[in-house]
Scaffold this motif. Sequence first.
Motif, short mmCIF file in Angstrom:
data_model
loop_
_atom_site.label_atom_id
_atom_site.label_comp_id
_atom_site.label_asym_id
_atom_site.label_seq_id
_atom_site.Cartn_x
_atom_site.Cartn_y
_atom_site.Cartn_z
N ILE A 83 -6.12 1.12 -5.69
CA ILE A 83 -6.59 2.47 -5.35
C ILE A 83 -8.11 2.51 -5.46
N TYR A 84 -8.77 2.87 -4.37
CA TYR A 84 -10.22 2.98 -4.36
C TYR A 84 -10.68 4.37 -4.81
N SER A 85 -9.92 5.39 -4.47
CA SER A 85 -10.33 6.76 -4.76
C SER A 85 -9.10 7.64 -4.85
N MET A 86 -9.14 8.64 -5.75
CA MET A 86 -7.99 9.54 -5.86
C MET A 86 -8.38 10.82 -6.58
N THR A 131 -5.16 -0.32 -11.49
CA THR A 131 -4.97 0.81 -10.58
C THR A 131 -4.39 0.37 -9.23
N TRP A 142 2.44 6.58 -6.97
CA TRP A 142 1.39 7.46 -7.48
C TRP A 142 1.75 8.92 -7.26
N ILE A 177 -5.60 10.44 -2.11
CA ILE A 177 -5.62 9.04 -2.51
C ILE A 177 -6.09 8.21 -1.33
N GLN A 178 -6.87 7.17 -1.57
CA GLN A 178 -7.25 6.22 -0.53
C GLN A 178 -7.17 4.82 -1.11
N MET A 179 -6.59 3.90 -0.33
CA MET A 179 -6.38 2.54 -0.79
C MET A 179 -7.56 1.64 -0.42
N ILE A 186 1.25 4.13 -3.06
CA ILE A 186 1.02 5.55 -2.81
C ILE A 186 2.24 6.37 -3.20
N PHE A 233 -4.53 6.56 3.53
CA PHE A 233 -4.96 7.66 2.66
C PHE A 233 -4.14 8.92 2.93
N SER A 263 0.82 -1.20 0.00
CA SER A 263 0.00 0.00 0.00
C SER A 263 0.86 1.26 0.00
#
Length: 423
Positions: free
Chosen positions: A185-188, A253, A120, A178-180, A117, A170, A113
């Motif tokens: 990646i779930y959201s960014m 992702t 990214w 960004i949130q894992m 990050i 996150f 994780s």
Amino acid sequence: MNRKKLYLMVVAGMLYLTGCQSQIEKDIIGSESTTAEAIVTEDDKLSQFTIDFVRNRIDLAEYQNQYEDEVNEIKGNSYDNISVQNCEMMPLEGVKTVGIYRLYSNGMGVDESIEIIKNWLKEIGCEDIELEKELRDASGQYDSSDAEYPYDYPAVYDHYPEFHSGRGFFINTNKCYIQMGTDGIYSMSDGSITNFLNLDSLAAMDALGVNEEDIVDKGSVSLKGDTVWELPDGEMSIADAAKIVKDYFEAGTPRQNPSGISIDVPEVEVFTLNDKYGYAFKVRRVYKGVPFAYVSTATGIYYSSVYEFKEDVKTAYMIDHNKVAAFTGYVDAEQLEALIEEQTEIMSLKDAALLLDDFLAANVKLEVDKAGLVYCTCMDETGNNIVYPCWQFEGGNTTNSQRMRVYVNVLSGDVYYYSYMGE
């Protein structure tokens, strides 16, 4: 600001068509169905999984040759409780088999994780983010504090390496977010929307759609694709932007997607950004030619007090020619495990329409505006997400102004449904 409408689910249910059956149910489902048992054995609960097949199924390869003619026939038919004359029928192309599957996660390691990050941040040019301060954990593995968000969440490096999982790690600053999730990646947000609007808010608002301004156009990408709008870095067609979104998620992702999974971008909203425009795309999975059912917002739909609908929910935002600026939603790298042997025969759309018409109560008049073959995901009482192949019917109930979504399982004839308020 035109904020997205949140669907309100008002009634939900599931019916297994057993016991006293109507003549139509008997004709379609039959009394001599065969049973398929699970082909997996490592999970005792899933090894007991069985399904009773409907009697009258048609070969998929043969059916695709006559599907268009059947669609025209259905639209010309008169039903008691449904109307399909103005229905958009989704195409049925290239589908050779369907099956029933369990969705599962491989989990997210702590070091993996953090590495995702870091990579990214480098990709978006934010290597200067102070990870010791900004990297936080929202998984609940450690207690939060009374500090101001996001610093009320525990700092990852205060507890590293004692974490059991990297899910929930996150970063949320004005520059990026960004949130894992469990598989990537779930959201960014790369911060470009916040930056363009010169906002001092946290970049997560980009990924959640808060920074969309007025929605000036929306519809299916297939119909709107040739339309061109001026993004902050110049004009771009909806189709070209949708392709970038599709390619982005098919690349992973960052984990690679399972074999057989591709990405579809079915809908778009065009929103204002000062005197420019941006695109918000709905995204869903497709498995071996069959798309997953999707919804615009997560709603947590329950039915039968046992099952929960888990339709795909993902929105991706674009404001320039080169990249996806932000997104939130399911992770495409989630794995699929077959529960039964894949099937080459399904219930026809015509039989499903007859079954649905017979199933609906007399006080329900469903004006179907969209129908087609999809995978419907439901979480069962054991917490497993099970994927069923279904004919999906969606439309308005003209007796109460609510909308209704109904799934008819193409292997068993089971009917799953819910009603909601919405467009």
